[in-house]
Design an enzyme around this catalytic site. Structure first.
Site, short mmCIF file in Angstrom:
data_model
loop_
_atom_site.label_atom_id
_atom_site.label_comp_id
_atom_site.label_asym_id
_atom_site.label_seq_id
_atom_site.Cartn_x
_atom_site.Cartn_y
_atom_site.Cartn_z
N ASP A 83 0.78 -1.31 0.07
CA ASP A 83 0.02 0.12 0.07
C ASP A 83 0.92 1.23 -0.02
O ASP A 83 2.14 1.05 0.10
CB ASP A 83 -1.14 -0.19 1.11
CG ASP A 83 -0.32 0.06 2.57
OD1 ASP A 83 0.79 0.28 2.49
OD2 ASP A 83 -1.12 -0.03 3.51
N SER A 84 0.18 2.30 -0.34
CA SER A 84 1.08 3.49 -0.61
C SER A 84 1.76 4.26 0.53
O SER A 84 2.65 4.98 0.50
CB SER A 84 0.20 4.64 -1.23
OG SER A 84 -0.85 5.19 -0.21
N GLY A 85 1.22 3.90 1.88
CA GLY A 85 1.73 4.50 3.08
C GLY A 85 0.93 5.65 3.50
O GLY A 85 1.16 6.21 4.55
N GLY A 86 0.01 6.23 2.60
CA GLY A 86 -0.82 7.32 2.93
C GLY A 86 -1.71 7.08 4.19
O GLY A 86 -1.84 7.85 4.94
N PHE A 87 -2.36 5.98 4.31
CA PHE A 87 -3.09 5.80 5.35
C PHE A 87 -2.11 5.94 7.09
O PHE A 87 -2.73 6.27 7.73
CB PHE A 87 -3.72 4.06 5.31
CG PHE A 87 -4.63 3.47 6.46
CD1 PHE A 87 -5.88 4.19 6.71
CD2 PHE A 87 -3.83 2.98 7.58
CE1 PHE A 87 -6.45 3.87 7.85
CE2 PHE A 87 -4.66 2.42 8.65
CZ PHE A 87 -6.16 2.96 8.88
N ASP A 162 -2.42 8.56 -1.62
CA ASP A 162 -3.69 9.04 -1.20
C ASP A 162 -3.89 9.87 -0.02
O ASP A 162 -3.15 9.47 1.16
CB ASP A 162 -5.20 8.17 -1.69
CG ASP A 162 -5.08 7.13 -0.73
OD1 ASP A 162 -3.91 6.61 -0.18
OD2 ASP A 162 -6.18 6.68 -0.24
N GLN A 212 -11.35 7.77 -3.33
CA GLN A 212 -11.80 8.35 -1.97
C GLN A 212 -13.23 8.89 -2.19
O GLN A 212 -13.97 8.91 -3.20
CB GLN A 212 -10.70 9.27 -1.43
CG GLN A 212 -9.14 8.49 -1.11
CD GLN A 212 -9.48 7.90 0.15
OE1 GLN A 212 -10.45 7.79 0.96
NE2 GLN A 212 -8.42 7.18 0.51
N GLY A 249 -10.46 4.58 2.27
CA GLY A 249 -11.39 5.79 2.92
C GLY A 249 -12.14 5.05 3.71
O GLY A 249 -12.54 4.13 4.05
N ASP A 296 -7.63 -6.97 1.34
CA ASP A 296 -6.80 -7.13 2.15
C ASP A 296 -7.14 -6.82 3.51
O ASP A 296 -8.01 -5.78 3.70
CB ASP A 296 -5.36 -6.48 1.65
CG ASP A 296 -5.58 -5.08 2.10
OD1 ASP A 296 -5.28 -4.58 3.25
OD2 ASP A 296 -6.11 -4.25 1.33
#
Ligand SMILES: [Zn+2]
Length: 402
Positions: A83-87, A162, A212, A249, A296
């Protein structure tokens, strides 16, 4: 599609195919906690998802890269996701927890900070500055930084950077955030194209855009259309397109299927759709019915370490006194290694004695339970009896609370 009966398909990656619908177990720090990668393969996991934020902080993407990429580093030969790391930069970095998103009493609108904590993550139009949850050091993620990290980690499927919002953010903020995520998506595509061209010998990585828009139909639909049409816009990402889409989101359980439905309505048929962070049986059926392909979630392993066991007759806690002399398997209908060889009484004992083997045995069982459930869902779609499986499985699973 949108016929409510789900769809089947295959995602091809340089490290093998994923038959969908599929559940993708989470190995946050390049390990599904307490379980060998070989065992994850044996229990039927087709792919694993690791976390860009955690691997960026420790051991660092350069080390994973030198090892030959995420799969080689962790001895997992199959497909991988990051995953992007945004969360995480917005949740761990700020001390904000996703579960608290439902707790509107404790947060002021648009304030991503947990009660009593300093504001540790700041979002601006260019990226996010955050404080490491490990040592308090300051870091900055931008779309380009996230792409650089994910390219060095080398997973087969990676996600655009995101902005995480919560259900307590105002609509006005959600709208601004969707626009920001769209601008970041453009930058991710451009940087992904540049990095891919600069390393033509490396296995191709697929980039998924992330939709989102929280609980607002118009924002979700506009966000989706925006991501799908990005390559048609005049600008730096002209001609680029995402290889698949993530649905991210704030999602309220009761609106899950509705929100996925809005997004899927706007998505092309021929691209995979990943739902981030679900694994409850009713959510899985609802998401598949609404048209999602992969999922996931860290829950099966996280709850296993807390003695929560999935079974055909619902979830229960193995530390209960009634299991002291119960010499049956965790779930008599399960075909996992744990259920074939170990009893409830033994696992109850391991938890009481604080033996770490409890985590291993319960994680194997819970991961197998969810992987197998989604496998059965896939088979049922092919056989045309998805609705029957859904009714029968959920009727039993939620019939009693033990
Ligand atoms: Zn089992």
């Amino acid at each position: 599609m949108a016929d409510g009966a789900g769809r089947t398909g295959t995602i091809h990656t340089p490290h093998g195919d994923i038959d969908t619908p599929a559940f993708v177990p989470v190995g946050t720090k390049a390990t599904v906690k307490a379980v060998l990668p070989e065992t994850m393969a044996d229990l039927g996991a087709q792919a694993v998802l690791a976390n860009a934020y955690h691997l960026y902080l420790q051991p660092g993407p350069d080390i994973v890269d030198e090892a030959g990429g995420l799969g080689a580093f962790m001895n997992w030969p199959g497909p991988t996701f990051t995953d992007s790391g945004g969360f995480q930069v917005l949740s761990l970095g700020s001390g904000f927890r996703k579960v608290l998103a439902m707790d509107t009493e404790r947060h002021r609108a648009d304030d991503i900070v947990a009660p009593g904590k300093d504001r540790l993550a700041r979002v601006d139009d260019d990226g996010v500055t955050f404080t490491s949850h490990l040592d308090g050091s300051t870091h900055r993620f931008t779309p380009e930084v996230s792409m650089g990290i994910q390219h060095r980690l080398g997973a087969d499927i990676i996600f655009a950077f995101d902005e995480l919002t919560t259900l307590v953010n105002t609509r006005e903020y959600q709208q601004r955030s969707v626009q920001r995520t769209h601008e970041w998506a453009i930058r991710c595509l451009v940087e992904h194209r540049r990095l891919t061209a600069a390393a033509p010998d490396r296995p191709a990585q697929a980039l998924f855009g992330v939709v989102q828009g929280a609980q607002y139909e118009d924002l979700r639909r506009a966000a989706t259309r925006g991501l799908v049409g990005i390559g048609n816009e005049a600008g730096p990402a002209q001609g680029c397109e995402f290889d698949g889409y993530g649905i991210g989101g704030a999602l309220e359980k009761q609106n899950l299927a509705t929100i996925i439905g809005w997004v899927v309505d706007e998505l092309p048929e021929d691209k995979p759709r990943h739902l981030l962070g679900i694994s409850e049986p009713d959510d899985l059926f609802a998401a598949v019915a609404a048209g999602a392909d992969t999922f996931d979630c860290v829950s099966p392993s996280r709850v296993a370490r807390n003695a929560a066991i999935y079974s055909a007759d619902g979830r229960y806690n193995i530390t209960g006194a009634r299991y002291r002399r119960d010499f049956t398997p965790l779930d008599p209908e399960c075909d996992c290694h744990t259920c074939a060889h170990y009893t409830r009484a033994y696992i109850h004992h391991l938890f009481k004695a604080k033996e770490i083997l409890s985590a291993t045995l319960c994680t194997i069982h819970n991961e197998r339970f969810i992987v197998r459930l989604v496998d059965r869902i896939r088979t049922s779609i092919g056989a045309g009896d998805f609705a029957e499986l859904r009714e029968e499985t959920l009727g039993r699973y939620y019939s009693k609370s033990s």
